[in-house]
Design an enzyme around this catalytic site. Structure first.
Site, short mmCIF file in Angstrom:
data_model
loop_
_atom_site.label_atom_id
_atom_site.label_comp_id
_atom_site.label_asym_id
_atom_site.label_seq_id
_atom_site.Cartn_x
_atom_site.Cartn_y
_atom_site.Cartn_z
CD GLU A 149 11.61 -9.26 49.75
OE1 GLU A 149 11.57 -8.31 50.74
OE2 GLU A 149 10.80 -10.24 49.77
CD GLU A 189 11.45 -13.89 51.50
OE1 GLU A 189 10.50 -12.96 51.81
OE2 GLU A 189 12.58 -13.38 51.47
#
Length: 824
Positions: free
Chosen positions: A453, A526
């Protein structure tokens, strides 16, 4: 200059005959006995001295760095120093600690402290508790003179300055990088030596709890001057359809001596039964003083045992070095023979067979010990995940703990090993390389993640360039595993990695990417677990407790969240229905300290875990166990101790892998429903104290039945002990006088133990936990006050290394019958 030569050694095959097994075992035993004298690996975890420094002032930080001749000015400046680096420094008043050690566990909480790090009073706002000093005294026998002696630190958080007998060894800013230092020339042979480490946790690295201190193991390595370099073997395997495998061994040697030396190198392959199954012919070489040598040798294994999830078979390679015909070094490398491939059509394949990744993300910390997790506790954590059917872990968002990787190899758990920070400068690439070189022989690792991220990079060409460069570096260091990264919506950087890691289907157009790029290999890095506080079904922000997002009505949801109930099944259904996707990793396997979103203080820990901070299962664990295992499962929720909600309408759910489930509430049949694949069932009932019964059917036959009741007050304590080599995990549950577990019990208890053991830590899964987790320095290490949360608590007991007598644990509590039990 470094001397490097690649030698392609013809392999030899060794096939043990039934008549030679005993002779082989004898010869092998003799070789291993000799090997013990040529290389030693000694744990130096025990009996360190610890004290807080002070980040606000050099004077208050034991005057470190204030001397006229600092350790940067003169190599032997320690002779003039009054700081802890001096061999004359008096640390007798410092606390004695054993490693691994996380000093943040002992610090208080504050609503003014870092939200992401769990409101612990560490970091730039708290200079008096953000510097830690460690000192270790050890002796080196006079007969070790002439050997090379290294110190290995598996991980220190963070910004560590390291010294040996006052000599500066180096500085490591990262809290996740292993470090190895040659201390040979600085030692007192036949006398006392001192290692000193200054740790500065003023600055955070991650956005989650990271602790502080020497939180993994420290080792002392002794070896001959010509030896296999640290992490100096690289083992790869080629598995043939013909029923054999080739083992490729690249070895890096180093000559720390002062003269050019001739040597021979031999590779021996030992199976799990201790038998030698292959051996190379000796390879001759010559290595200049203070230089390295790299060579490649091959071994062939007939009918190899393949490493698999259900059969994690491990081989051990022994790299033997001979000088003048004498064995002078032997270096063991544990590895497995297997194939692991991502495919754009079949997802992930292990040994040629499709395997859906049933994974969870995992941080490093655990209740009672913070990030200083002992090996036995790692085993407990991995086994708790395997019990619900999980087969993979993503080490979020940093390199995995060494102990965890060793256990994943042994227990059969796949791993994504993740780099801490993206970048292509010298320091970033050095961290990346050190992670891969340290870990690349682990068969459990299937992907190298270069980052997670990186929002400023995901959507632009700069991010793509960096990802391409980092992937190229990875391929140079390890050609056998692909790269990945966790991407949270940016589309450009995806093309820079080999396997696409999607963080949340709500943030990535996964199907759209597949239509545009059918050749892409992908999985879910995720996905939302939807979990909340274990045993809590009504949010109470004042207490820091949160009902599971899975059970929140759609109209109360943020628009960014999945548009249906039970979001945990949204993720699994999506990835299970698409064979071209490798599987998914839920956020997270365990609760962790810090990042208590969407809550705030007094909440101090996350509630995303499928298991709580102690590893106690939440309701969501039973959803996954239903669809990730073949074991019959029937779990109903909520519990039936909903005091204060009498007369309210309650949604009763069943997580099960049965074909049908029938529900009976307080004697009233509410119907028998068919279970949708990868789904759950719901009934509406009016809450009144009583009992709820569920019956599960398979092929029309009842196969399982479960019942929950409104309980009385807790009166009894029951314990379940998980025994490991270095600690015992004791899970406590509270029951009423009828023998029913009390799911909302919060009783205070007092623990005392007798025998050669200490209380390492305690927890109970409360995400708003702000208690003392372990006996304070200077207090009785065998006594602690604890509380149950939602009917449970956990004790971590560490027996002394020389303990021979049984350990007695005595627990009392308000309204509870005392309990005494013995640990072996």
């Amino acid at each position: 200059m470094k001397q490097t030569s690649y030698l392609w050694q013809q392999f030899t095959t060794y096939i043990p005959m039934r008549t030679t097994i005993l002779l082989l075992a004898c010869l092998l035993g003799c070789q291993l006995t000799g090997a013990q004298t040529v290389r030693e690996r000694i744990s130096i975890n025990d009996n360190w001295k610890f004290a807080y420094g002070d980040a606000s002032s050099m004077q208050k930080d034991f005057q470190h760095g204030l001397e006229y001749f600092t350790y940067f000015a003169k190599a032997a400046a320690f002779n003039r120093s009054k700081a802890p680096i001096s061999t004359e420094f008096d640390d007798s008043q410092w606390q004695t600690v054993n490693l691994p050690h996380d000093w943040v566990v002992d610090l208080p909480y504050s609503g003014q402290a870092s939200h992401s790090h769990g409101y612990k009073t560490v970091g730039w706002r708290y200079p008096q508790t953000s510097i830690g000093w460690y000192r270790k005294r050890f002796e080196v026998p006079e007969e070790d003179f002439g050997k090379r002696i290294y110190v290995e630190y598996e991980a220190i958080f963070r910004n560590a300055q390291l010294f040996c007998n006052g000599f500066y060894l180096g500085t490591e800013p990262s809290g996740y990088a292993s470090q190895v230092y040659d201390v040979t020339d600085y030692l007192n042979y036949g006398g006392e030596n001192i290692l000193t480490v200054r740790v500065d946790a003023t600055t955070e690295e991650g956005w989650y709890y990271e602790g502080a201190g020497i939180y993994q193991n420290v080792w002392l390595h002794k070896m001959a001057p010509v030896h296999v370099a640290p992490f100096g073997t690289y083992v790869t395997t080629d598995v043939c359809d013909c029923g054999s495998a080739t083992v490729n061994v690249e070895t890096k040697l180093f000559n720390d001596g002062n003269e050019k030396t001739s040597f021979q190198i031999v590779q021996r392959l030992i199976d799990a039964e201790g038998l030698e199954v292959a051996k190379t012919r000796p390879t001759d070489g010559e290595i200049a003083a203070k230089s390295g040598w790299t060579g490649l040798q091959l071994l062939q294994v007939n009918a190899p045992e393949l490493w698999d999830l259900d059969y994690p078979y491990l081989y051990t390679l022994h790299t033997d070095i001979y000088i003048d015909g004498k064995l002078t070094d032997t270096y063991p490398t544990t590895f497995g023979i297997r194939t692991a491939v991502f495919d754009p059509e079949q997802g992930f394949l292990l040994n040629g067979k499709p395997v859906k990744l049933k994974g969870t993300n995992l941080h490093l910390d655990h209740a009672g010990v913070g990030v200083a997790v002992p090996e036995g506790l790692w085993e407990y954590r991995i086994r708790q995940l395997k019990a619900i059917g999980s087969n993979a872990i993503r080490s979020s968002h940093n390199p995995a703990a060494v102990a965890m990787l060793d256990l994943c190899d042994r227990l059969g758990m796949l791993v994504i090993d993740e780099n801490r920070l993206m970048g292509t400068n010298k320091e970033h690439i050095d961290w990346l390389e050190r992670m891969i070189v340290r870990d690349r022989n682990h068969p459990s690792i299937i992907l190298w993640s270069i980052g997670n991220e990186e929002w400023a990079l995901e959507g632009n060409e700069m991010g793509l360039r960096i990802a391409h460069s980092m992937s190229a570096y990875v391929h140079q260091i390890d050609s056998t595993r692909p790269t990945t990264a966790g991407i949270s919506g940016g589309t450009v950087m995806l093309a820079g990695t080999d396997v696409k890691g999607y963080n949340y289907i709500r943030q990535n157009n996964v199907d759209g990417f597949h239509r545009q790029h059918p050749d892409w290999k992908a999985y879910g890095a995720e996905e939302t677990s939807g979990s909340g506080t274990r045993g809590v079904y009504f949010t109470d922000r004042q207490k820091g407790w949160m009902a599971a997002i899975n059970r929140v009505p759609e109209r109360n949801r943020n628009q960014r969240q999945a548009p249906k109930m039970n979001v945990i099944e949204t993720g699994w259904q999506f990835y299970d229905e698409r064979p071209w996707l490798g599987g998914l990793f839920y956020w997270t396997g365990f609760d962790y300290r810090g990042e208590p979103n969407p809550m705030s203080f007094p909440a101090t820990g996350s509630q995303f875990g499928i298991l709580d901070y102690c590893g106690f299962p939440k309701d969501e664990a039973y959803y996954l166990k239903s669809w990730w295992t073949d074991e019959p499962v029937l779990h109903i929720l909520p519990h039936w101790n909903l005091k204060g909600h009498e007369g309210d309408t309650v949604s009763v759910w069943a997580y099960s892998n049965c074909d049908e489930v029938e529900l009976i509430v307080n004697g009233k049949r509410l119907g028998r429903q068919s279970m949708p694949k990868n789904g759950h069932l719901e009934w509406t009932a009016v809450y009144q104290p009583g009992k709820v019964e569920a019956r599960g059917y398979k092929n029309g036959k009842r196969i399982i039945q479960t019942r929950i009741e409104t309980t009385g007050e807790a009166t009894n304590i029951r314990q379940e002990t998980h025994k490991f080599d270095d600690l015992q995990v004791i899970n406590l549950s509270l029951f009423d006088k009828k023998g029913h577990e009390v799911p909302d019990a919060m009783n205070a208890m007092q623990v005392s133990i007798t025998g050669a053991a200490t209380i390492l830590g305690y927890g109970n899964g409360n995400p708003a936990f702000q208690e003392v987790e372990r006996p304070a320095a200077g207090s009785n290490p065998r006594q602690l006050d604890i509380h149950a949360f939602s009917g449970k608590a956990q004790l971590l007991i560490r027996p002394d290394r020389d303990a021979t007598e049984p350990i007695a644990v005595h627990i009392t509590g308000e309204g509870l019958q005392p309990i005494t039990f013995t640990l072996p």
